[in-house]
Every structure is written in structure tokens, then in C-alpha cells.
Scaffold this motif. Structure first.
Motif, PDB file in Angstrom:
ATOM      1  N   SER A 154       0.837  -1.203   0.000  1.00 34.99           N
ATOM      2  CA  SER A 154       0.000   0.000   0.000  1.00 34.99           C
ATOM      3  C   SER A 154       0.871   1.251   0.000  1.00 34.99           C
ATOM      4  N   SER A 155       0.238   2.394  -0.225  1.00 35.74           N
ATOM      5  CA  SER A 155       0.908   3.689  -0.152  1.00 35.74           C
ATOM      6  C   SER A 155       0.100   4.612   0.746  1.00 35.74           C
ATOM      7  N   LEU A 156       0.713   5.710   1.139  1.00 27.44           N
ATOM      8  CA  LEU A 156       0.054   6.606   2.079  1.00 27.44           C
ATOM      9  C   LEU A 156      -0.808   7.628   1.340  1.00 27.44           C
ATOM     10  N   ALA A 157      -0.387   8.857   1.243  1.00 22.68           N
ATOM     11  CA  ALA A 157      -1.237   9.924   0.694  1.00 22.68           C
ATOM     12  C   ALA A 157      -0.660  10.483  -0.603  1.00 22.68           C
ATOM     13  N   TYR A 158      -1.542  11.111  -1.380  1.00 21.69           N
ATOM     14  CA  TYR A 158      -1.196  11.859  -2.587  1.00 21.69           C
ATOM     15  C   TYR A 158      -0.496  10.996  -3.635  1.00 21.69           C
ATOM     16  N   VAL A 179      -1.177  -0.086  -7.303  1.00 22.65           N
ATOM     17  CA  VAL A 179      -0.906  -0.196  -5.876  1.00 22.65           C
ATOM     18  C   VAL A 179      -2.099  -0.867  -5.221  1.00 22.65           C
ATOM     19  N   LYS A 180      -1.853  -1.607  -4.179  1.00 25.90           N
ATOM     20  CA  LYS A 180      -2.929  -2.367  -3.542  1.00 25.90           C
ATOM     21  C   LYS A 180      -3.918  -1.461  -2.819  1.00 25.90           C
ATOM     22  N   LYS A 181      -3.414  -0.475  -2.079  1.00 19.66           N
ATOM     23  CA  LYS A 181      -4.280   0.393  -1.281  1.00 19.66           C
ATOM     24  C   LYS A 181      -3.636   1.752  -1.117  1.00 19.66           C
ATOM     25  N   VAL A 182      -4.460   2.803  -1.170  1.00 24.45           N
ATOM     26  CA  VAL A 182      -4.013   4.172  -0.932  1.00 24.45           C
ATOM     27  C   VAL A 182      -4.817   4.733   0.238  1.00 24.45           C
ATOM     28  N   ASP A 237      -8.350  -0.318  -3.117  1.00 24.70           N
ATOM     29  CA  ASP A 237      -8.957   0.660  -2.213  1.00 24.70           C
ATOM     30  C   ASP A 237      -8.266   2.003  -2.444  1.00 24.70           C
ATOM     31  N   ALA A 238      -9.012   2.976  -2.974  1.00 20.68           N
ATOM     32  CA  ALA A 238      -8.441   4.290  -3.272  1.00 20.68           C
ATOM     33  C   ALA A 238      -8.503   5.239  -2.090  1.00 20.68           C
ATOM     34  N   GLY A 239      -9.127   4.866  -1.010  1.00 17.96           N
ATOM     35  CA  GLY A 239      -9.096   5.656   0.205  1.00 17.96           C
ATOM     36  C   GLY A 239     -10.003   6.880   0.189  1.00 17.96           C
ATOM     37  N   TYR A 240      -9.691   7.795   1.081  1.00 16.67           N
ATOM     38  CA  TYR A 240     -10.501   8.996   1.317  1.00 16.67           C
ATOM     39  C   TYR A 240     -10.173  10.096   0.311  1.00 16.67           C
ATOM     40  N   ILE A 289      -9.080   3.326 -11.392  1.00 17.68           N
ATOM     41  CA  ILE A 289      -9.835   2.076 -11.347  1.00 17.68           C
ATOM     42  C   ILE A 289      -9.668   1.469  -9.959  1.00 17.68           C
ATOM     43  N   CYS A 290     -10.767   1.292  -9.238  1.00 18.94           N
ATOM     44  CA  CYS A 290     -10.688   0.776  -7.875  1.00 18.94           C
ATOM     45  C   CYS A 290     -11.975   0.041  -7.522  1.00 18.94           C
ATOM     46  N   LYS A 291     -11.901  -0.803  -6.512  1.00 22.54           N
ATOM     47  CA  LYS A 291     -13.076  -1.493  -5.997  1.00 22.54           C
ATOM     48  C   LYS A 291     -13.788  -0.686  -4.917  1.00 22.54           C
ATOM     49  N   LYS A 292     -13.020   0.096  -4.177  1.00 23.51           N
ATOM     50  CA  LYS A 292     -13.573   0.820  -3.046  1.00 23.51           C
ATOM     51  C   LYS A 292     -12.926   2.191  -2.958  1.00 23.51           C
TER      52      LYS A 292
END
Length: 231
Positions: free
Chosen positions: A141-145, A157-160, A177-180, A192-195
Motif C-alpha cells: 500500500s501507499s500513504l497519501a497523494y 498499488v494495492k491500497k491508498v 482501495d483508493a481511500g478517502y 480504477i478501484c473497488k472501493k
């Protein structure tokens, strides 16, 4: 192949640019300037890579910066600005990477086996555009931006955590998961993301209503249905 190992355990950031095309002779460790031989051990050995970084390089910045060709392998963690401004070649990291990996890159490929920090494939401070080409693949995963001011290329990337594709104008980001605040102020490109949690400025342009998911065929329809012929 050049095998590079750190001579000491770094407690502060080390500023040095090392790529297959150029290895700087001087490096900054904290506020002091050292020759690269004082901080790293460099030796030639046989291998399929141009440069093999063996050890903990999590405090070393600018590995593979502005590289145009060749292959780099990092056995361990890497620091900030990995592959920044790169135009070609390949970088493989077996561990984690800190912030600004692949920042402003225009070509090449970066493969990260674990997690990445913030500003993945983003624009550096003062730059108008971020990533313009190439590929970044992160198994973790990665953090922000992630993809901040991105104009082209591909990021997987798996999750942001948050702000994925902010101010994005081109390129593609694929994640589960593209996050907030995904796609905040984006003008182009594809995510392209699932969530994800879209900002309130987004609105639906169409409604997809698959009837097959809500209606089931009758026994009569099943008995009379046939597969289309190959002709």
C-alpha cells in the motif's frame, strides 16, 4: 555489476545521486559533506544488474535519480526520491520505499515488493506536473497523494490511504482501495478501484442497472433458450 553497501548505520538522511549513468563523488550526511568512499563500499562483481544495493538504504535519497537506462536492484529498503525524474531503465526494491518514489518520472519501470510512502509518482515541490510516463508497481500500500498532478503513465498499488489522484490530469491508477477523497480536483485520467470515498464535488453521469442480477428466467425460458450458432 557494482555492489554498493553502506559502511555505517545511517541515522540522518544521506543526499547522493547514484544511477547507472552517473555516481556522484560527494555525499551529504546531515550537514556535513563526505566523499562517497567514506560512506559506502563499492566493488565490482558478476551479476545481471548494473547496480546492486545491498543493505539498509532507507535513509539514502535519490537512488536511480534521472536514470535513462540500465537495471538497479535494492536488497532492502530505499529512501526518498527513488527513481525521481527517471526516463528509462528498471528499478527493483525488495523492501519498502519512503516518499516521492517515481516523482516526475517520464519512463522506465519501478517495482516495489512491499509498501511505499506518500507522493508516489507525484510532482516534486515547485513542479507543475507529476508522473508523465512509465510504470510503478507496488505490491503493498501507499500513504497519501499517490499520483498527485499526474499526467501520464501507470501506477498499480494495492491500497491508498487518502487523496489518490488529486489534481490528476492524465494517466491511470489501479488499486483495490483508493481511500478517502479519491480524485480530488482531478481533470482527467483514470482511477480504477473497488472501493473509494469520493469527494462531494463528484456526481453520477449515468446509472448502470444490470437486470440479470435482479430477475431470474422462468423454467419455460430455460427450456426454449439456445446457444447461438457459430455461423
Amino acid at each position: 555489476m557494482l555492489r554498493i553497501t553502506p559502511k555505517i548505520a545511517f541515522k540522518r538522511p544521506v543526499e547522493v545521486s547514484i544511477s547507472p549513468e552517473k555516481i556522484e563523488k560527494k555525499a551529504y550526511y546531515g550537514r556535513k559533506r563526505f566523499s562517497i568512499d567514506e560512506l559506502f563500499s563499492i566493488e565490482e562483481c558478476k551479476g545481471s544488474y548494473d547496480i546492486f544495493f545491498d543493505g539498509d538504504f532507507s535513509m539514502v535519497r535519490n537512488l536511480g535519480r534521472r536514470m535513462k537506462s540500465g537495471r538497479i536492484y535494492v536488497k532492502g529498503d530505499a529512501g526518498d526520491y527513488l527513481g525521481a525524474y527517471m526516463k528509462g531503465g528498471e528499478i527493483y526494491v525488495s523492501g519498502k520505499v519512503k516518499n516521492w518514489a517515481g516523482a516526475c518520472m517520464r519512463g522506465g519501470k519501478i517495482f516495489i515488493n512491499e509498501d511505499a510512502g506518500s507522493w508516489l509518482g507525484a510532482a516534486c515541490w515547485g513542479e507543475q506536473y507529476g508522473m508523465r510516463g512509465g510504470k510503478i508497481i507496488v505490491k503493498g500500500s501507499s500513504l497519501a497523494y499517490t499520483g498527485f498532478k499526474m499526467r501520464g503513465g501507470l501506477i498499480y498499488v494495492k491500497k491508498v490511504k487518502k487523496m489518490c489522484g488529486a489534481l490528476m490530469r492524465g494517466g491511470t491508477i489501479i488499486c483495490s482501495d483508493a481511500g478517502y477523497m479519491c480524485g480530488a480536483l482531478m481533470r482527467g485520467g483514470t482511477i480504477i478501484c473497488k472501493k473509494c470515498y469520493l469527494p462531494p464535488s463528484f456526481s453520477k453521469c449515468s446509472t448502470y442497472f444490470p437486470c440479470l442480477l435482479y430477475t431470474s428466467p422462468s423454467p419455460r425460458e430455460l427450456s426454449t433458450s439456445r446457444m447461438p450458432s457459430s455461423a
